[in-house]
Scaffold this motif. Structure first.
Motif, mmCIF file in Angstrom:
data_model
loop_
_atom_site.group_PDB
_atom_site.id
_atom_site.type_symbol
_atom_site.label_atom_id
_atom_site.label_comp_id
_atom_site.label_asym_id
_atom_site.label_seq_id
_atom_site.Cartn_x
_atom_site.Cartn_y
_atom_site.Cartn_z
ATOM 1 N N LEU A 1 -3.452 9.382 -17.365
ATOM 2 C CA LEU A 1 -3.913 8.405 -16.377
ATOM 3 C C LEU A 1 -4.224 9.098 -15.047
ATOM 4 C CD1 LEU A 1 -4.456 5.552 -15.353
ATOM 5 C CD2 LEU A 1 -2.017 5.319 -14.881
ATOM 6 N N LEU A 2 -3.319 9.993 -14.625
ATOM 7 C CA LEU A 2 -3.550 10.714 -13.366
ATOM 8 C C LEU A 2 -4.839 11.530 -13.431
ATOM 9 C CD1 LEU A 2 -0.049 11.972 -12.200
ATOM 10 C CD2 LEU A 2 -1.611 10.432 -11.004
ATOM 11 N N ALA A 3 -5.048 12.196 -14.581
ATOM 12 C CA ALA A 3 -6.262 13.019 -14.733
ATOM 13 C C ALA A 3 -7.506 12.133 -14.655
ATOM 14 C CB ALA A 3 -6.216 13.775 -16.054
ATOM 15 N N THR A 4 -7.455 10.963 -15.288
ATOM 16 C CA THR A 4 -8.590 10.031 -15.246
ATOM 17 C C THR A 4 -8.858 9.580 -13.810
ATOM 18 O OG1 THR A 4 -8.010 9.254 -17.435
ATOM 19 C CG2 THR A 4 -9.477 7.841 -16.145
ATOM 20 N N LEU A 5 -7.776 9.237 -13.106
ATOM 21 C CA LEU A 5 -7.929 8.787 -11.719
ATOM 22 C C LEU A 5 -8.503 9.899 -10.843
ATOM 23 C CD1 LEU A 5 -4.724 6.703 -10.908
ATOM 24 C CD2 LEU A 5 -7.087 5.924 -11.130
ATOM 25 N N GLU A 6 -7.969 11.111 -11.035
ATOM 26 C CA GLU A 6 -8.453 12.242 -10.240
ATOM 27 C C GLU A 6 -9.951 12.453 -10.455
ATOM 28 O OE1 GLU A 6 -4.925 15.150 -10.362
ATOM 29 O OE2 GLU A 6 -6.711 16.407 -10.134
ATOM 30 N N GLY A 7 -10.372 12.355 -11.713
ATOM 31 C CA GLY A 7 -11.791 12.521 -12.026
ATOM 32 C C GLY A 7 -12.625 11.441 -11.364
ATOM 33 N N ALA A 8 -12.140 10.194 -11.428
ATOM 34 C CA ALA A 8 -12.898 9.082 -10.850
ATOM 35 C C ALA A 8 -12.989 9.218 -9.341
ATOM 36 C CB ALA A 8 -12.241 7.751 -11.226
ATOM 37 N N VAL A 9 -11.896 9.649 -8.711
ATOM 38 C CA VAL A 9 -11.898 9.811 -7.252
ATOM 39 C C VAL A 9 -12.820 10.970 -6.863
ATOM 40 C CG1 VAL A 9 -10.476 10.418 -5.261
ATOM 41 C CG2 VAL A 9 -9.619 8.799 -6.942
ATOM 42 N N ALA A 10 -12.744 12.060 -7.649
ATOM 43 C CA ALA A 10 -13.607 13.210 -7.352
ATOM 44 C C ALA A 10 -15.074 12.805 -7.445
ATOM 45 C CB ALA A 10 -13.304 14.360 -8.305
ATOM 46 N N ALA B 1 -7.464 0.526 -29.162
ATOM 47 C CA ALA B 1 -8.445 1.605 -29.029
ATOM 48 C C ALA B 1 -9.252 1.418 -27.748
ATOM 49 C CB ALA B 1 -9.376 1.587 -30.242
ATOM 50 N N GLY B 2 -9.537 2.510 -27.074
ATOM 51 C CA GLY B 2 -10.351 2.451 -25.859
ATOM 52 C C GLY B 2 -9.532 2.188 -24.614
ATOM 53 N N TRP B 3 -8.255 1.893 -24.768
ATOM 54 C CA TRP B 3 -7.400 1.676 -23.596
ATOM 55 C C TRP B 3 -6.526 2.896 -23.393
ATOM 56 C CZ3 TRP B 3 -6.221 -3.302 -21.017
ATOM 57 C CH2 TRP B 3 -7.164 -4.293 -21.337
ATOM 58 N N LEU B 4 -6.277 3.198 -22.113
ATOM 59 C CA LEU B 4 -5.344 4.280 -21.775
ATOM 60 C C LEU B 4 -3.939 3.702 -21.901
ATOM 61 C CD1 LEU B 4 -6.770 5.953 -18.590
ATOM 62 C CD2 LEU B 4 -5.262 7.099 -20.219
ATOM 63 N N GLY B 5 -3.124 4.273 -22.798
ATOM 64 C CA GLY B 5 -1.769 3.744 -22.955
ATOM 65 C C GLY B 5 -0.771 4.468 -22.069
ATOM 66 N N GLU C 1 0.831 -1.211 0.000
ATOM 67 C CA GLU C 1 0.000 0.000 0.000
ATOM 68 C C GLU C 1 0.861 1.254 0.000
ATOM 69 O OE1 GLU C 1 -2.872 0.036 3.085
ATOM 70 O OE2 GLU C 1 -3.580 -1.992 2.631
ATOM 71 N N VAL C 2 0.448 2.229 -0.801
ATOM 72 C CA VAL C 2 1.133 3.522 -0.830
ATOM 73 C C VAL C 2 0.087 4.613 -0.730
ATOM 74 C CG1 VAL C 2 2.737 4.968 -2.101
ATOM 75 C CG2 VAL C 2 2.690 2.521 -2.528
ATOM 76 N N ARG C 3 0.298 5.530 0.210
ATOM 77 C CA ARG C 3 -0.642 6.654 0.319
ATOM 78 C C ARG C 3 -0.186 7.790 -0.582
ATOM 79 N NH1 ARG C 3 -4.689 6.396 3.912
ATOM 80 N NH2 ARG C 3 -5.041 8.611 4.275
ATOM 81 N N LEU C 4 -1.144 8.368 -1.306
ATOM 82 C CA LEU C 4 -0.827 9.429 -2.254
ATOM 83 C C LEU C 4 -1.810 10.578 -2.084
ATOM 84 C CD1 LEU C 4 -0.328 7.973 -5.829
ATOM 85 C CD2 LEU C 4 1.416 8.815 -4.272
ATOM 86 N N ASP C 5 -1.332 11.780 -2.391
ATOM 87 C CA ASP C 5 -2.214 12.942 -2.471
ATOM 88 C C ASP C 5 -2.499 13.154 -3.949
ATOM 89 O OD1 ASP C 5 -3.238 15.491 -2.787
ATOM 90 O OD2 ASP C 5 -2.086 16.321 -1.137
ATOM 91 N N LEU C 6 -3.695 12.804 -4.372
ATOM 92 C CA LEU C 6 -4.043 12.874 -5.786
ATOM 93 C C LEU C 6 -4.876 14.131 -6.016
ATOM 94 C CD1 LEU C 6 -3.575 10.814 -8.178
ATOM 95 C CD2 LEU C 6 -5.973 10.235 -7.912
ATOM 96 N N GLY C 7 -4.204 15.210 -6.364
ATOM 97 C CA GLY C 7 -4.897 16.476 -6.593
ATOM 98 C C GLY C 7 -5.734 16.917 -5.394
#
Ligand code: GTP
Ligand code: K
Ligand code: MG
Length: 428
Positions: free
Chosen positions: A345-354, A329-333, A254-260
Motif C-alpha cells: 500500500l505504501l509503495a502504491t501511495l508513493e508512486g501515486a504521489v510521485a 481480485a483487483g483490491w489491495l489487501g 489530519e496527520v502529516r507524513l513523510d512518504l518516501g
C-alpha cells in the motif's frame, strides 16, 4: 545609515547553543560594548559577554564578526553563539536594547540581503522554504531555488525577448526602410517558442507549489472499515480513536507524513453511511467535502464486504482486515493487525504521489507569485503575436519582460516586499 537590528536566529531554547544575529551600522560598536575587543572578521573567537551597564557577566560565548559588504545582509553583522537558555537570551536582549539596537521584524534580515543585492527575491523565498522544508523533495526544491536556478531561468526568458523587442523597435524606428528579410519572422518564432515554454513552466509550477504545500490523501469508507486503524498504523502514533463501534470518527483528523521524501497529509474521515444522528451526519458531510478537496483518495472496505465498487471516482481501493477474509481480485489487501499488505500500500501511495509531484528537477516556479508573473508574461506574448502594429507588439513585449523580471525582483519590487517578508519568521 542602516538601523542596527537583532534577533534570535535559532529556535527558542532551551538548547545547547543559540545564535543571536546583530546587523547594521552599529553592530560592531555594540558588540565591542558587550565583549571588549573584536576578533578579525570571519574568525570565531571565545569571549565573555558582559552587561555594559552593570558589568555583570551574561554568558561565555563564541563570536563571529562580518564586515560590510561581505555578510548575509550586506551590512556589518555580528553573531553571538551563546548557550541556548531563555534567561541568557533575555539578558542579551536587555543589553542590546540598552545599546539602542532594535528587535528585527519578521524577514528583515532577508529583506536587507535582497535590497543589498545579495539575493534575488526568489532566493529569499527559497530561504523561507528551506527553513520550512519537512521532506527531502521539499529540501531539494528549495535548495535549487536558493542556488539561483529559477532567477537564472527567468533571466534567460527575458534575454530571449530582447531579440524580438529589437525587431519590433527596428520596425518602429525605420518604418520605410528595407529591414532585413525574415526579421519579423524570427521575432515571431522567438515569441512563440517562449510562450510555449512559459506554458510548460506554468504546468510544472503547479507541481512546485504542490510540493511546498504537500499532497492531501483522504481515507474514506464505510464505518468500521478500519480507516482510523490505518491512519494510526501509518503515522506510528495513536492519533485517532479506534473502536468496534461504527461511527467512532466524527471530525476529520489530519496527520502529516513523510512518504518516501514526499510531504503528505493523511485525512481520517467519518465512515460514510446514512445516519439519523445529526452529529454523525455532519461528520459524513465533512468527509465528503474533504474527499473532494483531496489530491488522492483511498477507499477502504472490509475484505469480507469488498465486492461493491468504490463510490469515489479514481480512489485507490483497499480491502481491510485480510486476517479475517481474503481480498477480492483487483483490491489491495491489508491487515493492520498482521501488517500484511501495508508495504505494498505504501509503495502504491508513493508512486501515486510521485506522479502528482515529481518534476523535471529543473528550476521550476514554486509560488503563486511566480505563477502570476509567468501567466501575465504568457498572456502578453499571446497579445504581441496578434498585434497588427509594431508599436503594440513592442508594448506587449515590454510588459512580458517586466512581468518576468518580477520573479527575481528585478523590477516593481516595492509592492511585494512588505507582504512577502512579513510571512517570514523573525531572525531570518
Ligand atoms: N481483525 C482486524 N480488525 C481490525 C483491523 N483494522 C481495524 N480493525 C478493527 O475494526 C474496528 C474498527 O476500526 P476503526 O479503525 O475504528 O474503523 P473506522 O473505519 O475508523 O471506523 P469509523 O471511524 O467508526 O468509521 C476496531 O475494532 C478495530 O480494532 C484489521 O486489520 N483486522
Ligand atoms: K469504529
Ligand atoms: Mg474512524
Amino acid at each position: 545609515m542602516t538601523e542596527t537590528i537583532f534577533a534570535l536566529a535559532s529556535a527558542p531554547g532551551p538548547a545547547g547553543v543559540a545564535v543571536v544575529r546583530i546587523a547594521g551600522d552599529r553592530a560592531h560598536d555594540i558588540a565591542r560594548a558587550l565583549v571588549g575587543d573584536l576578533p578579525k572578521p570571519r574568525v570565531a573567537a571565545r569571549r565573555l559577554l558582559r552587561d555594559p551597564n552593570s558589568g555583570e557577566s551574561i554568558d561565555d560565548a563564541l563570536l563571529l564578526v562580518f564586515s560590510a559588504p561581505a555578510s548575509f545582509t550586506g551590512d556589518d553583522v555580528v553573531e553571538l553563539h551563546t548557550h541556548g537558555g531563555r534567561a541568557v537570551y533575555a539578558a542579551i536582549v536587555r543589553a542590546l536594547l540598552a545599546l539602542n539596537a532594535r528587535p528585527a521584524e519578521p524577514g528583515e534580515f532577508s529583506k536587507r540581503a535582497f535590497l543589498a543585492g545579495k539575493l534575488t527575491l526568489d532566493q529569499t523565498e527559497a530561504i523561507a522554504d528551506l527553513v520550512a522544508a519537512e521532506t527531502e523533495a521539499q529540501r531539494r526544491q528549495a535548495l535549487r531555488q536558493l542556488g539561483g536556478a529559477l532567477a537564472a531561468r527567468a533571466d534567460g526568458w527575458r534575454a530571449s525577448l530582447v531579440e524580438a523587442m529589437a525587431a519590433a523597435e527596428a520596425e518602429i524606428d525605420f518604418p520605410d526602410e528595407d529591414l532585413p528579410a525574415g526579421l519579423e519572422q524570427r521575432a515571431r518564432t522567438a515569441i512563440v517558442t517562449l510562450r510555449d515554454e512559459l506554458a510548460i513552466a506554468l504546468e510544472e509550477g503547479k507541481r512546485g507549489e504542490a510540493l511546498r504545500d504537500g499532497i492531501e490523501i483522504a481515507v474514506l469508507g464505510p464505518p468500521n472499515a478500519g480507516k482510523s486503524s490505518l491512519i494510526n498504523y501509518l503515522s506510528g502514533r495513536d492519533v485517532a480513536i479506534v473502536s468496534p463501534i461504527a461511527g467512532t470518527t466524527r471530525d476529520a483528523i489530519e496527520v502529516r507524513l513523510d512518504l518516501g521524501g514526499w510531504p503528505v497529509t493523511l485525512i481520517d474521515t467519518a465512515g460514510l453511511r446514512d445516519s439519523t444522528d445529526p452529529i454523525e451526519q455532519e461528520g459524513v458531510r465533512r468527509a465528503r467535502a474533504r474527499a473532494e478537496q483531496a489530491d488522492l483518495s483511498l477507499w477502504l472496505t472490509e475484505a469480507a464486504e469488498a465486492g461493491v465498487p468504490s463510490p469515489i471516482p479514481g480512489a485507490i481501493c483497499v480491502a481491510t482486515k485480510t486476517d479475517l477474509a481474503l481480498a477480492p481480485a483487483g483490491w489491495l489487501g491489508i491487515s493492520t493487525i498482521t501488517g500484511v499488505g501495508l508495504g505494498a500500500l505504501l509503495a502504491t501511495l508513493e508512486g501515486a504521489v510521485a506522479d502528482i509531484l515529481a518534476t523535471s528537477g529543473a528550476a521550476i516556479p514554486t509560488r503563486e507569485r511566480h505563477l502570476a508573473a509567468i501567466t501575465e508574461a504568457r498572456d502578453a506574448l499571446h497579445r504581441a503575436l496578434q498585434a497588427d502594429l509594431p508599436e503594440l507588439m513592442a508594448e506587449d513585449l515590454r510588459l512580458a519582460a517586466r512581468a518576468l523580471g518580477r520573479i527575481a525582483g528585478r523590477v516593481d519590487v516595492e509592492d511585494v516586499l512588505d507582504r512577502l517578508f512579513a510571512s517570514f519568521c523573525i531572525g531570518k
